[in-house]
Design a protein around this motif. Sequence first.
Motif, PDB file in Angstrom:
ATOM      1  N   UNK A  67       0.619  -1.269   0.016  1.00  0.00           N
ATOM      2  CA  UNK A  67      -0.110  -0.133   0.005  1.00  0.00           C
ATOM      3  C   UNK A  67       0.916   1.394  -0.131  1.00  0.00           C
ATOM      4  N   UNK A  68       1.811   1.431   0.825  1.00  0.00           N
ATOM      5  CA  UNK A  68       2.861   2.521   0.861  1.00  0.00           C
ATOM      6  C   UNK A  68       4.012   2.400   1.206  1.00  0.00           C
ATOM      7  N   UNK A  69       4.942   3.264   0.552  1.00  0.00           N
ATOM      8  CA  UNK A  69       6.302   3.206   0.579  1.00  0.00           C
ATOM      9  C   UNK A  69       6.689   4.645   0.832  1.00  0.00           C
ATOM     10  N   UNK A  70       7.679   4.801   1.656  1.00  0.00           N
ATOM     11  CA  UNK A  70       8.087   6.482   1.716  1.00  0.00           C
ATOM     12  C   UNK A  70       9.660   6.376   2.415  1.00  0.00           C
ATOM     13  N   UNK A  71       9.996   7.640   1.661  1.00  0.00           N
ATOM     14  CA  UNK A  71      11.549   7.622   2.273  1.00  0.00           C
ATOM     15  C   UNK A  71      11.990   9.386   2.295  1.00  0.00           C
ATOM     16  N   UNK A  72      13.040   9.569   2.700  1.00  0.00           N
ATOM     17  CA  UNK A  72      13.948  10.722   2.570  1.00  0.00           C
ATOM     18  C   UNK A  72      15.186  10.640   1.810  1.00  0.00           C
ATOM     19  N   UNK A  73      15.291  11.602   0.854  1.00  0.00           N
ATOM     20  CA  UNK A  73      16.617  11.447   0.370  1.00  0.00           C
ATOM     21  C   UNK A  73      16.975  12.991   0.192  1.00  0.00           C
ATOM     22  N   UNK A  74      18.325  13.381  -0.461  1.00  0.00           N
ATOM     23  CA  UNK A  74      18.566  14.561  -0.399  1.00  0.00           C
ATOM     24  C   UNK A  74      17.556  15.693  -0.568  1.00  0.00           C
ATOM     25  N   UNK A  75      17.267  16.334   0.179  1.00  0.00           N
ATOM     26  CA  UNK A  75      16.206  17.818  -0.247  1.00  0.00           C
ATOM     27  C   UNK A  75      14.829  17.334  -0.286  1.00  0.00           C
ATOM     28  N   UNK A  76      14.302  16.158  -0.038  1.00  0.00           N
ATOM     29  CA  UNK A  76      13.112  15.849  -0.374  1.00  0.00           C
ATOM     30  C   UNK A  76      12.552  14.608   0.304  1.00  0.00           C
ATOM     31  N   UNK A  95       4.886  10.758  -4.769  1.00  0.00           N
ATOM     32  CA  UNK A  95       4.745  12.124  -4.633  1.00  0.00           C
ATOM     33  C   UNK A  95       5.972  12.614  -4.012  1.00  0.00           C
ATOM     34  N   UNK A  96       6.766  13.637  -4.617  1.00  0.00           N
ATOM     35  CA  UNK A  96       7.903  14.240  -4.102  1.00  0.00           C
ATOM     36  C   UNK A  96       7.640  15.610  -3.585  1.00  0.00           C
ATOM     37  N   UNK A  97       8.270  15.968  -2.323  1.00  0.00           N
ATOM     38  CA  UNK A  97       8.268  17.331  -1.925  1.00  0.00           C
ATOM     39  C   UNK A  97       9.260  17.666  -1.060  1.00  0.00           C
ATOM     40  N   UNK A  98       9.544  18.917  -0.833  1.00  0.00           N
ATOM     41  CA  UNK A  98       9.063  19.843  -1.534  1.00  0.00           C
ATOM     42  C   UNK A  98       9.857  20.185  -2.923  1.00  0.00           C
ATOM     43  N   UNK A  99       9.239  21.077  -3.874  1.00  0.00           N
ATOM     44  CA  UNK A  99      10.126  21.280  -4.960  1.00  0.00           C
ATOM     45  C   UNK A  99      11.000  22.594  -5.034  1.00  0.00           C
ATOM     46  N   UNK A 100      10.481  23.336  -4.025  1.00  0.00           N
ATOM     47  CA  UNK A 100      11.253  24.717  -3.815  1.00  0.00           C
ATOM     48  C   UNK A 100      10.520  26.032  -4.682  1.00  0.00           C
ATOM     49  N   UNK A 101      11.091  26.823  -4.651  1.00  0.00           N
ATOM     50  CA  UNK A 101      10.423  28.155  -5.293  1.00  0.00           C
ATOM     51  C   UNK A 101      10.984  28.777  -6.426  1.00  0.00           C
ATOM     52  N   UNK A 102      10.378  29.521  -7.195  1.00  0.00           N
ATOM     53  CA  UNK A 102      10.962  30.211  -8.238  1.00  0.00           C
ATOM     54  C   UNK A 102      11.638  29.353  -9.414  1.00  0.00           C
ATOM     55  N   UNK A 103      12.572  29.902 -10.196  1.00  0.00           N
ATOM     56  CA  UNK A 103      13.311  28.985 -11.169  1.00  0.00           C
ATOM     57  C   UNK A 103      13.733  27.706 -10.749  1.00  0.00           C
ATOM     58  N   UNK A 104      14.339  27.962  -9.554  1.00  0.00           N
ATOM     59  CA  UNK A 104      15.168  26.619  -8.935  1.00  0.00           C
ATOM     60  C   UNK A 104      14.192  25.859  -8.795  1.00  0.00           C
TER      61      UNK A 104
END
Length: 146
Positions: A67-76, A95-104
């Motif tokens: 049903x569910x698999x989750x992890x944290x890797x660099x920055x998300x 689903x991956x988050x956060x993506x960040x703001x602006x052009x980056x």
Amino acid sequence: MTKLMVEDRIDRPAADVFRAIVSPDGLSSFFTAEASAAMVPGTVVTWRFGHVDATFDVEIGEIETDRLISWRWPGADVTIELADADGGGTHVTVTEQPMGDGIEGAARAVGQTQGWTYFVCGLRAYLLHGIRHFGLSAAIRATVVG
């Protein structure tokens, strides 16, 4: 918080999809070049991606069988949800988050969309046809210009 979601349907039971993702043999058949261990909640595993010469330590979060698999890797943070699909098979939501703001943030979202699309396509090719790593190269690029 900006998040990215990639969804697909794979004509295999959730148990098969789950096993392919959490086991080192399965994951290294379609996504990573190498995975150091199975995904177990609270552990850290190392994933190597040969096409970009990168290695990441991945902190495994919540796991719910089939049903569910989750992890944290660099920055998300990444979550993969598996659900019964209409007409059979498994609906996969990454689903991956956060993506960040602006052009980056936009550039990160473009790159991660590319990566997660490869993930679900590679997973399907592996589970349905036995195809391992069907062709991502170091030359593939997506760019945001602002």
